[in-house]
Design an enzyme around this catalytic site. Structure first.
Site, PDB file in Angstrom:
ATOM      1  N   HIS A  45      55.279 -12.785 -46.933  1.00 32.62           N
ATOM      2  CA  HIS A  45      55.168 -12.344 -45.767  1.00 32.62           C
ATOM      3  C   HIS A  45      54.487 -13.409 -44.609  1.00 32.62           C
ATOM      4  O   HIS A  45      53.183 -13.553 -44.362  1.00 32.62           O
ATOM      5  CB  HIS A  45      54.223 -11.128 -45.651  1.00 32.62           C
ATOM      6  CG  HIS A  45      54.012 -10.552 -44.517  1.00 32.62           C
ATOM      7  ND1 HIS A  45      53.671  -9.142 -44.156  1.00 32.62           N
ATOM      8  CD2 HIS A  45      54.129 -10.977 -43.138  1.00 32.62           C
ATOM      9  CE1 HIS A  45      53.752  -8.797 -42.985  1.00 32.62           C
ATOM     10  NE2 HIS A  45      53.616 -10.079 -42.231  1.00 32.62           N
ATOM     11  N   HIS A 101      55.244 -15.626 -41.125  1.00 36.19           N
ATOM     12  CA  HIS A 101      56.340 -15.888 -39.821  1.00 36.19           C
ATOM     13  C   HIS A 101      56.103 -17.081 -39.541  1.00 36.19           C
ATOM     14  O   HIS A 101      55.153 -17.528 -39.252  1.00 36.19           O
ATOM     15  CB  HIS A 101      55.824 -14.944 -38.676  1.00 36.19           C
ATOM     16  CG  HIS A 101      55.683 -13.507 -39.034  1.00 36.19           C
ATOM     17  ND1 HIS A 101      56.753 -12.619 -38.302  1.00 36.19           N
ATOM     18  CD2 HIS A 101      54.737 -12.828 -39.691  1.00 36.19           C
ATOM     19  CE1 HIS A 101      56.418 -11.403 -38.772  1.00 36.19           C
ATOM     20  NE2 HIS A 101      55.251 -11.351 -39.451  1.00 36.19           N
ATOM     21  N   HIS A 149      58.361  -4.085 -40.943  1.00 30.02           N
ATOM     22  CA  HIS A 149      56.742  -3.935 -40.939  1.00 30.02           C
ATOM     23  C   HIS A 149      56.450  -2.476 -40.552  1.00 30.02           C
ATOM     24  O   HIS A 149      57.152  -2.053 -39.847  1.00 30.02           O
ATOM     25  CB  HIS A 149      56.394  -4.833 -39.631  1.00 30.02           C
ATOM     26  CG  HIS A 149      56.140  -6.186 -39.724  1.00 30.02           C
ATOM     27  ND1 HIS A 149      56.982  -7.248 -40.298  1.00 30.02           N
ATOM     28  CD2 HIS A 149      54.984  -6.961 -39.336  1.00 30.02           C
ATOM     29  CE1 HIS A 149      56.393  -8.286 -40.606  1.00 30.02           C
ATOM     30  NE2 HIS A 149      55.405  -8.223 -39.737  1.00 30.02           N
ATOM     31  N   GLU A 186      51.279  -0.922 -40.097  1.00 27.63           N
ATOM     32  CA  GLU A 186      50.387  -1.955 -39.799  1.00 27.63           C
ATOM     33  C   GLU A 186      49.171  -1.330 -38.717  1.00 27.63           C
ATOM     34  O   GLU A 186      48.202  -1.151 -39.082  1.00 27.63           O
ATOM     35  CB  GLU A 186      50.937  -3.152 -39.059  1.00 27.63           C
ATOM     36  CG  GLU A 186      49.871  -4.371 -38.780  1.00 27.63           C
ATOM     37  CD  GLU A 186      50.775  -5.477 -38.243  1.00 27.63           C
ATOM     38  OE1 GLU A 186      51.781  -5.428 -37.830  1.00 27.63           O
ATOM     39  OE2 GLU A 186      49.983  -6.680 -37.999  1.00 27.63           O
ATOM     40  N   ASP A 211      50.789 -13.997 -43.441  1.00 28.36           N
ATOM     41  CA  ASP A 211      51.380 -13.605 -41.825  1.00 28.36           C
ATOM     42  C   ASP A 211      51.516 -14.842 -40.988  1.00 28.36           C
ATOM     43  O   ASP A 211      52.608 -15.036 -40.777  1.00 28.36           O
ATOM     44  CB  ASP A 211      50.456 -12.232 -41.525  1.00 28.36           C
ATOM     45  CG  ASP A 211      51.291 -11.467 -40.451  1.00 28.36           C
ATOM     46  OD1 ASP A 211      52.388 -11.321 -40.501  1.00 28.36           O
ATOM     47  OD2 ASP A 211      50.328 -10.577 -39.835  1.00 28.36           O
ATOM     48  N   ASP A 212      50.486 -15.049 -40.290  1.00 28.19           N
ATOM     49  CA  ASP A 212      50.650 -16.036 -38.891  1.00 28.19           C
ATOM     50  C   ASP A 212      49.348 -16.883 -39.188  1.00 28.19           C
ATOM     51  O   ASP A 212      48.218 -17.034 -38.363  1.00 28.19           O
ATOM     52  CB  ASP A 212      50.624 -15.401 -37.610  1.00 28.19           C
ATOM     53  CG  ASP A 212      51.450 -14.386 -37.562  1.00 28.19           C
ATOM     54  OD1 ASP A 212      52.651 -14.931 -37.389  1.00 28.19           O
ATOM     55  OD2 ASP A 212      51.396 -13.219 -37.593  1.00 28.19           O
TER      56      ASP A 212
HETATM   57  N1  ADE Z   1      54.954 -10.786 -35.472  1.00 30.68           N
HETATM   58  C1  ADE Z   1      54.221 -11.932 -36.129  1.00 30.68           C
HETATM   59  N2  ADE Z   1      53.141 -11.248 -36.628  1.00 30.68           N
HETATM   60  C2  ADE Z   1      53.278 -10.092 -36.507  1.00 30.68           C
HETATM   61  C3  ADE Z   1      52.538  -9.300 -36.919  1.00 30.68           C
HETATM   62  N3  ADE Z   1      51.466  -9.206 -37.763  1.00 30.68           N
HETATM   63  N4  ADE Z   1      53.268  -7.652 -36.865  1.00 30.68           N
HETATM   64  C4  ADE Z   1      54.118  -7.426 -36.299  1.00 30.68           C
HETATM   65  N5  ADE Z   1      54.789  -8.394 -35.758  1.00 30.68           N
HETATM   66  C5  ADE Z   1      54.373  -9.716 -36.004  1.00 30.68           C
HETATM   67 ZN    ZN Z   2      54.230  -9.988 -39.969  1.00 32.36          ZN
END
Ligand code: ADE
Ligand code: ZN
Length: 349
Positions: free
Chosen positions: A32, A34, A212, A215, A293-294
């Site tokens: 996971h 991005h 997703h 969340e 994630d990011d």
């Molecule tokens: N795009 C990038 N990170 C995300 C996240 N945590 N939730 C939904 N969309 C995303």
């Molecule tokens: Zn994500």
């Protein structure tokens, strides 16, 4: 008393040291991530300069201040703005290689990365430019860093389903490079059922599906992702801990969840990592994995996620080994590839 305290401090210090060593050296997969969320601020400035783009931020300090989020949407607004510096195939290539370099430093052996084509095609960047840069980065990265990979193409759920159909049409000539489609962006008010037809078409095209769900959204979104989008993994899925029935179903069908603890903390999905459901999920038999994630926005790559969780939830060595094995088992690798990677985990523990 004082001596006792020192003794226990030493024990805790040794325990943490052992766990941290294990986290660092254990081979693991990231499922996971991005790729746009791995854009570090120094690279953002460099690309802005290279492409002659005026950024809203003047200094790294200004950027860091802006990375204080109260919810998912506040983050997404900044994340889409940051992605605006990505213009050429070379930009996407450089971004991908920079991530893989970090991944190798953290003993990641396999990655399944998301990209958001609509973030770029909406800005008139051709689909081909985006996917070719990422794909070439992954191919060269595999040679350079010995990391295998898959690509997951994510649809933006705040857009309409017809937009996703246009994106899939653009993607089909590159289908061989794409393993699965995903669903991300603003969750509330955009349930998985909104994308029923495009996921059906993607499945007919031979692509796997993930989404997703849960969340910020309710457990019902997880059920929709399972039953309507026929997903092979749930991304996040935190809300399942609040619904006995959903939890039971996820366990029964061995559905993997791709958890992202530091993301949850930064986006206030949890108030404190001590409240994170990861350990309760693990103990209940859910197939959970840990991911970043990011990472450029949330203050840590995969090992920082494992470590923060281990510290907050008192994870033990067996938990770390289970999480690493889960990451391989939940991947889209073949059974033989999974066996080989699990063998590498067993060899170091
Ligand atoms: N795009 C990038 N990170 C995300 C996240 N945590 N939730 C939904 N969309 C995303
Ligand atoms: Zn994500």
């Amino acid at each position: 008393m004082i001596e006792n305290k020192n003794y226990y401090d030493t024990i805790i210090f040794m325990r943490n040291k052992n766990i941290h060593n294990l986290i660092e050296k254990i081979p693991k997969a990231e499922l996971h991530l991005h790729i746009e969320g791995s854009l570090e601020s120094d690279m953002m400035f460099n690309l802005a300069k290279r492409n002659k783009i005026q950024l809203k931020f003047k200094t790294i300090d200004e950027i860091k201040k802006a990375y204080e989020f109260n919810n998912l949407q506040e983050f997404l607004d900044i994340y889409y703005e940051g992605a605006g510096v990505l213009i050429t195939e070379e930009d996407f290539y450089d971004l991908t290689l920079a991530y893989l370099k970090r991944a190798q430093e953290q003993n990641i052996v396999h990655v399944e990365i998301f990209f958001d084509p609509q973030t770029h095609t909406k800005r008139a960047i051709p689909f081909k430019t985006v996917i070719t840069g990422i794909r070439n980065g992954l191919v060269d990265g595999e040679k350079k860093y010995k990391i295998s990979s898959k690509i997951i193409m994510s649809f933006l759920r705040h857009l309409e389903e017809r937009d996703a159909f246009e994106t899939l049409e653009e993607a089909l000539p590159f289908k061989e490079w794409i393993t699965a489609v995903g669903l991300d962006s603003s969750e509330m008010g955009h349930p998985p059922s909104k994308f029923k037809s495009i996921f059906e078409k993607s499945l007919r095209e031979g692509l796997l599906t993930v989404a997703h769900a849960g969340e910020e959204g309710p457990p019902e979104y997880i059920t929709e992702a399972l039953n309507i989008l026929k997903v092979s993994r749930i991304d996040h899925g935190n809300a399942s801990i609040n619904d006995e029935e959903v939890l039971k179903e996820l366990i029964k069908i061995k559905m993997p969840l791709t958890l992202c603890p530091l993301s949850n903390l930064k986006l206030k999905v949890v108030k404190d990592l001590k409240d994170h459901p990861a350990k309760r999920m693990l103990d209940s038999g859910l197939l959970v994995t840990i991911n970043s994630d990011d990472p450029a926005y949330f203050g840590g790559y995969i090992n920082e996620n494992y470590t923060a969780l281990a510290n907050s939830l008192n994870l033990i060595e067996e938990d770390i080994i289970t999480l690493a094995e889960n990451s391989i088992n939940a991947s889209f690798l073949t059974a033989a590839e999974k066996r080989a990677y699990i063998g590498r985990i067993k060899a170091i523990v």
